[in-house]
Design a protein around this motif. Structure first.
Motif, PDB file in Angstrom:
ATOM      1  N   GLY A  17     -46.814  30.789   6.424  1.00  0.00           N
ATOM      2  CA  GLY A  17     -46.438  30.448   5.245  1.00  0.00           C
ATOM      3  C   GLY A  17     -46.847  31.039   4.136  1.00  0.00           C
ATOM      4  O   GLY A  17     -46.963  30.474   3.209  1.00  0.00           O
ATOM      5  N   GLU A 136     -44.137  29.171  -6.474  1.00  0.00           N
ATOM      6  CA  GLU A 136     -43.692  27.618  -6.360  1.00  0.00           C
ATOM      7  C   GLU A 136     -42.392  27.074  -7.387  1.00  0.00           C
ATOM      8  O   GLU A 136     -42.154  26.055  -7.497  1.00  0.00           O
ATOM      9  N   TYR A 139     -39.308  25.364  -6.560  1.00  0.00           N
ATOM     10  CA  TYR A 139     -39.518  23.715  -5.973  1.00  0.00           C
ATOM     11  C   TYR A 139     -39.141  23.089  -7.465  1.00  0.00           C
ATOM     12  O   TYR A 139     -38.851  21.855  -7.011  1.00  0.00           O
ATOM     13  N   ASP A 151     -42.330  17.557  -3.503  1.00  0.00           N
ATOM     14  CA  ASP A 151     -43.485  17.866  -2.593  1.00  0.00           C
ATOM     15  C   ASP A 151     -43.379  19.609  -2.485  1.00  0.00           C
ATOM     16  O   ASP A 151     -42.242  20.086  -2.567  1.00  0.00           O
ATOM     17  N   ARG A 153     -44.330  22.662  -0.362  1.00  0.00           N
ATOM     18  CA  ARG A 153     -44.590  23.037   0.984  1.00  0.00           C
ATOM     19  C   ARG A 153     -44.839  24.544   1.022  1.00  0.00           C
ATOM     20  O   ARG A 153     -44.051  25.415   0.895  1.00  0.00           O
ATOM     21  N   LYS A 157     -49.289  23.915   3.882  1.00  0.00           N
ATOM     22  CA  LYS A 157     -49.766  22.520   3.383  1.00  0.00           C
ATOM     23  C   LYS A 157     -48.669  22.046   2.646  1.00  0.00           C
ATOM     24  O   LYS A 157     -47.975  22.491   2.120  1.00  0.00           O
ATOM     25  N   ILE A 158     -48.791  20.780   2.182  1.00  0.00           N
ATOM     26  CA  ILE A 158     -47.889  19.918   1.566  1.00  0.00           C
ATOM     27  C   ILE A 158     -48.614  19.000   0.498  1.00  0.00           C
ATOM     28  O   ILE A 158     -49.519  18.447   0.641  1.00  0.00           O
ATOM     29  N   ARG A 159     -47.963  19.241  -0.868  1.00  0.00           N
ATOM     30  CA  ARG A 159     -48.662  18.723  -1.774  1.00  0.00           C
ATOM     31  C   ARG A 159     -47.821  17.820  -2.902  1.00  0.00           C
ATOM     32  O   ARG A 159     -46.840  18.644  -2.935  1.00  0.00           O
TER      33      ARG A 159
END
Length: 274
Positions: A17, A136, A139, A151, A153, A157-159
């Motif tokens: 990832g 990011e 997203y 979310d 990813r 990890k997912i936040r």
């Protein structure tokens, strides 16, 4: 060390990832190490660190490059050649030449607006108002704007991130104006995702007109500005670490270092010199 090993290493990092920018940096550092190396052994590998120091690289840069090489050595099963990092005392403050202020950020926005760079203006606002990484940005979609959050990813990890209402309205307005019905909002003229390099170049191009030093202007500094501003409001480092997606609060502390000038003002307030 051959092309096949590097390709397998790249595939391994992707499966973990790692972001595209991180993978590119790791491969660049490993290639530099391979080009310098004659024969892989513990002493030879350790010599790479001394070579980098002699070349005048900053300690943090040396350790960053060593981290990439050590990760590759682990991948090869050659942890016996792992290189020790330079020991660096943590700084108490950030260099002022790297500290982007809120006023400077506003000047960058003003110049982007005045020169008709609507996408760049909104992109800088989005990074700075949400604290996302430049990797990011993809997203930030029409769907995310409609939900006022999404979310993320990354790195296994997912936040969750929230999109402030004012920003949400601006994103949807921009999407409608540019006929983006779904998916990513920040796209090139040909409909592709914006690259880290393109974002960096567009920001650097407006520095001079905005009267901001180039050393302060890069996407990650917008994330730093979000962190310091957020902390001034909530005073909760644990919550900030969650928002930024940090596994360790020690990483978050780095984001909260004040500038040298601010540190000097704090020392003056101690009143210990009569």
């Amino acid at each position: 060390m051959n092309i096949t090993e590097l390709q397998r290493f790249s595939a391994q990092l992707t499966s973990e990832g790692r972001s595209r920018g991180t993978i590119e940096k790791y491969l660049r550092d490993v290639r530099a190490f391979a080009a310098w190396l004659n024969d892989l052994g513990l002493e030879e590998a350790a010599g790479w660190r001394e070579y980098l120091v002699e070349r005048g690289y900053a300690a943090v840069t040396v350790n960053s490059m060593l981290s990439a090489v050590n990760r590759f050595l682990k991948f090869l099963g050659r942890e016996d050649c792992k290189i020790k990092f330079l020991r660096v005392q943590r700084k108490a403050f950030r260099e002022e030449s790297r500290e982007l202020t809120k006023a400077e950020y506003q000047r960058l926005l003003d110049v982007a607006r005045e020169t008709g760079q609507e996408r760049l203006e909104l992109l800088m606002e989005t990074i700075c108002a949400t604290g996302i990484r430049v990797s990011e940005v993809r997203y930030i979609t029409v769907e995310a704007a409609n939900r006022a959050g999404t979310d993320i990813r990354l790195k296994g990890k997912i936040r969750d991130i929230l999109i402030p209402n004012k920003l949400r309205r601006k994103l949807l307005k921009y999407a409608r104006k540019n006929k983006i019905a779904s998916g990513e909002i920040f796209l090139t003229g040909s409909g592709k995702s914006l690259s880290r390099g393109q974002i960096w170049r567009e920001m650097k191009a407006i520095c001079k007109k905005a009267g901001v030093e180039e050393s302060k202007v890069f996407p990650h500094n917008l994330r730093h500005l979000f962190a310091t501003t957020f902390y001034k409001v909530c005073k909760d480092i644990v919550k900030l670490a969650d928002v930024l997606g940090h596994s360790s609060i020690n990483t978050t502390r780095i984001y909260l270092m004040t500038s040298g000038a601010e540190h000097a003002r704090q020392l003056e307030k101690l009143g210990l010199v009569t």
